[in-house]
Design a protein around this motif. Structure first.
Motif, mmCIF file in Angstrom:
data_model
loop_
_atom_site.group_PDB
_atom_site.id
_atom_site.type_symbol
_atom_site.label_atom_id
_atom_site.label_comp_id
_atom_site.label_asym_id
_atom_site.label_seq_id
_atom_site.Cartn_x
_atom_site.Cartn_y
_atom_site.Cartn_z
ATOM 1 N N CYS A 47 37.707 71.796 70.432
ATOM 2 C CA CYS A 47 39.253 71.763 69.739
ATOM 3 C C CYS A 47 39.581 70.269 71.444
ATOM 4 O O CYS A 47 40.632 69.491 70.604
ATOM 5 N N ILE A 50 37.074 67.369 70.965
ATOM 6 C CA ILE A 50 37.652 65.970 69.074
ATOM 7 C C ILE A 50 38.962 65.819 69.430
ATOM 8 O O ILE A 50 38.640 64.405 69.393
ATOM 9 N N THR A 51 40.202 66.367 69.812
ATOM 10 C CA THR A 51 41.744 65.583 69.956
ATOM 11 C C THR A 51 41.797 64.985 70.968
ATOM 12 O O THR A 51 42.044 63.715 70.714
ATOM 13 N N ASN A 54 40.293 61.291 70.885
ATOM 14 C CA ASN A 54 41.114 60.177 69.809
ATOM 15 C C ASN A 54 41.778 59.366 71.072
ATOM 16 O O ASN A 54 42.529 58.269 69.923
ATOM 17 N N SER A 111 47.885 69.083 64.525
ATOM 18 C CA SER A 111 46.585 68.191 64.077
ATOM 19 C C SER A 111 46.280 67.435 62.933
ATOM 20 O O SER A 111 45.637 66.182 62.989
ATOM 21 N N ALA A 114 47.632 64.200 63.638
ATOM 22 C CA ALA A 114 47.296 63.322 63.734
ATOM 23 C C ALA A 114 45.907 63.039 63.379
ATOM 24 O O ALA A 114 45.739 61.438 63.041
ATOM 25 N N ALA A 115 45.571 63.641 62.203
ATOM 26 C CA ALA A 115 44.275 63.258 61.503
ATOM 27 C C ALA A 115 45.079 62.264 60.304
ATOM 28 O O ALA A 115 44.334 61.271 60.166
ATOM 29 N N CYS A 138 47.952 59.478 68.953
ATOM 30 C CA CYS A 138 47.775 60.385 70.362
ATOM 31 C C CYS A 138 49.059 61.061 70.710
ATOM 32 O O CYS A 138 48.751 61.551 71.486
ATOM 33 N N THR A 141 48.078 63.704 69.723
ATOM 34 C CA THR A 141 46.861 64.509 70.270
ATOM 35 C C THR A 141 47.352 65.358 71.336
ATOM 36 O O THR A 141 46.672 65.450 72.656
ATOM 37 N N ALA A 198 36.792 60.759 62.760
ATOM 38 C CA ALA A 198 37.509 61.186 63.758
ATOM 39 C C ALA A 198 38.365 61.679 63.123
ATOM 40 O O ALA A 198 38.997 63.170 63.975
ATOM 41 N N THR A 202 39.006 66.021 63.663
ATOM 42 C CA THR A 202 40.888 66.485 63.793
ATOM 43 C C THR A 202 40.910 67.180 63.152
ATOM 44 O O THR A 202 41.483 69.003 63.850
ATOM 45 N N GLY A 206 41.406 71.644 64.169
ATOM 46 C CA GLY A 206 43.143 71.562 64.344
ATOM 47 C C GLY A 206 42.968 73.160 63.562
ATOM 48 O O GLY A 206 43.464 74.075 64.013
#
Length: 420
Positions: A47, A50-51, A54, A111, A114-115, A138, A141, A198, A202, A206
């Motif tokens: 996690c 991946i986060t 970003n 999450s 952010a996505a 961000c 994130t 991405a 994300t 999440g």
């Protein structure tokens, strides 16, 4: 070199708060049930990878973005600094809530935001709109900085460094993936599909992370972010150990950020010494694997020798990398050697300083917020300065900014340490 005194000192400094004494070795939930240590650490590490990716997603794609928008590469370099600035803003607003709120709920909500923002960034047609979407993405994130204090709280004191190091490995792996895989995918498919992919990753990680996190072991209550933010200066004043960790990491992170976020401009400059394609320049990010390898080792050494020795060694490695990066403006071998040393030193400093910051107060999430905000604010400032410096003075100007930041961080940290 004896390990016993350093270990004792570190353990006494890093005693967790009473509410956080549950050991990570068992990770019990309500009624003693919960995910096993290996599963939870693996999911948390993935996690964070991946986060965290970003934050650096735009960096290897700056050349492609500039070409798509029809502007010079130097005019979009500030998008990378906007990502770091957004991360610092998100830390101020959301990370302190980890001391009082339900972290599972925070993880899936942030999450999702952010996505959506990352996907929106892939749709933008101009630099200001792209920067705004990156800023929001961000800011949301900050999930890794909700999870690192959780790991530190539940880890036994004698293994806290190793557990923090395992999670930090995910952070560095994410930054490497953003540069290497992002650059390769961007060269093959364009920069927009990279952002869309991405966003999907994300959201998926999440939701998975929120599902496997153990129930909270401390009371959940309403928290006011502005009140927490207002209390951060007082927290810094009351803890010299936290201040020293913040200042030193700001120095080494600013050094790393100035060099690493601008490196793609050096490598892809059509009139420079290398004139690489975006995909080839992205492969240079593989040197970031040094961080992924060094962070668990740094955690083990911290548990044995203490945070100060590991931090000082890491800072020294980062400083030694500076003349190599300067030579790297014309010599590829020096650039490669400098990248290895810089990542090893930055990683050791990150794990050591963050371990000390997490154990410096009885509110680890608030302390972690102060620590990471200082780091990323420094990174945002130096990367924002490095882009124009490269345009005006070339690679030499970037190296000067990095050197000034390194010296300021070490001198400032030494002065705070003398106060103690």
């Amino acid at each position: 070199m004896t390990a016993t005194p350093a270990t004792s000192a570190t353990t006494s400094q890093l005693t967790p708060a009473p509410a956080a004494t549950t050991a990570l070795t068992s990770l019990p939930g309500a009624g003693g049930k919960g995910p096993r240590t290996g599963l939870l650490l693996t999911v948390i590490s993935v996690c964070t990878a991946i986060t965290a990716a970003n934050i650096y997603l735009a960096t290897p794609l700056l050349g492609l973005i500039a070409k798509d928008f029809g502007v010079p590469s130097s005019s979009v370099g500030w998008v990378a600094s906007v990502g770091q600035l957004g991360y610092a803003v998100g830390l101020l607003l959301f990370a302190p809530l980890g001391d009082t709120a339900d972290r599972r709920r925070l993880v899936w909500m942030l999450s999702t935001v952010a996505a959506v923002a990352v996907a929106a960034a892939g749709l933008m047609r101009g630099t200001p709109a792209l920067a705004a979407a990156v800023l929001v993405a961000c800011a949301a994130t900050v999930v890794p900085q909700l999870l690192v204090p959780l790991v530190a709280e539940r880890a036994p004191a004698e293994r806290r460094g190793r557990h923090v190091g395992a999670v930090v490995t995910g952070l560095f792996a994410g930054s490497v993936a953003a540069r290497v895989l992002g650059g390769l995918a961007g060269q093959a498919y364009g920069w927009r599909p990279v952002f869309f992919g991405a966003a999907v990753l994300t959201l998926a990680i999440g939701v998975l992370t929120a599902a496997v996190l153990p129930p909270e072991t401390r009371p959940i209550r309403r928290s006011h972010p502005l009140r927490v933010i207002a209390g951060l200066p007082g927290l810094m004043v009351s803890s010299p150990a936290l201040r020293a960790a913040c200042v030193r990491q700001a120095g080494v992170f600013g050094t790393w950020s100035a060099l690493w976020t601008t490196l793609v401009l050096l490598l892809t400059d059509e009139h420079g010494a290398y004139a690489m394609s975006t995909a080839t320049a992205g492969l240079f990010g593989l040197f970031g694997l040094t961080s992924a390898a060094a962070s668990p080792l740094a955690g083990t050494l911290i548990d044995r020798f203490g945070t100060h020795r590991v931090m000082a060694t890491g800072y020294a490695a980062a400083v030694v990398s500076l003349p190599l990066f300067w030579l790297g403006g014309e010599h590829l071998w020096a650039l490669c050697a400098g990248a290895i040393l810089l990542h090893a030193g930055f990683t050791a400093g990150q794990v050591a300083n963050q371990t000390r910051a997490l154990g410096a107060t009885s509110t680890p999430s608030a302390a972690n917020t102060a620590y990471v905000v200082c780091s990323f604010a420094s990174g945002a400032i130096t990367s924002a300065l490095a882009g124009p410096a490269f345009g005006h003075w070339g690679w030499d100007g970037v190296c000067v900014i990095a050197a000034v930041c390194a010296v300021a961080g070490w001198v400032g940290g030494a002065l705070v340490a003398r106060e103690r």
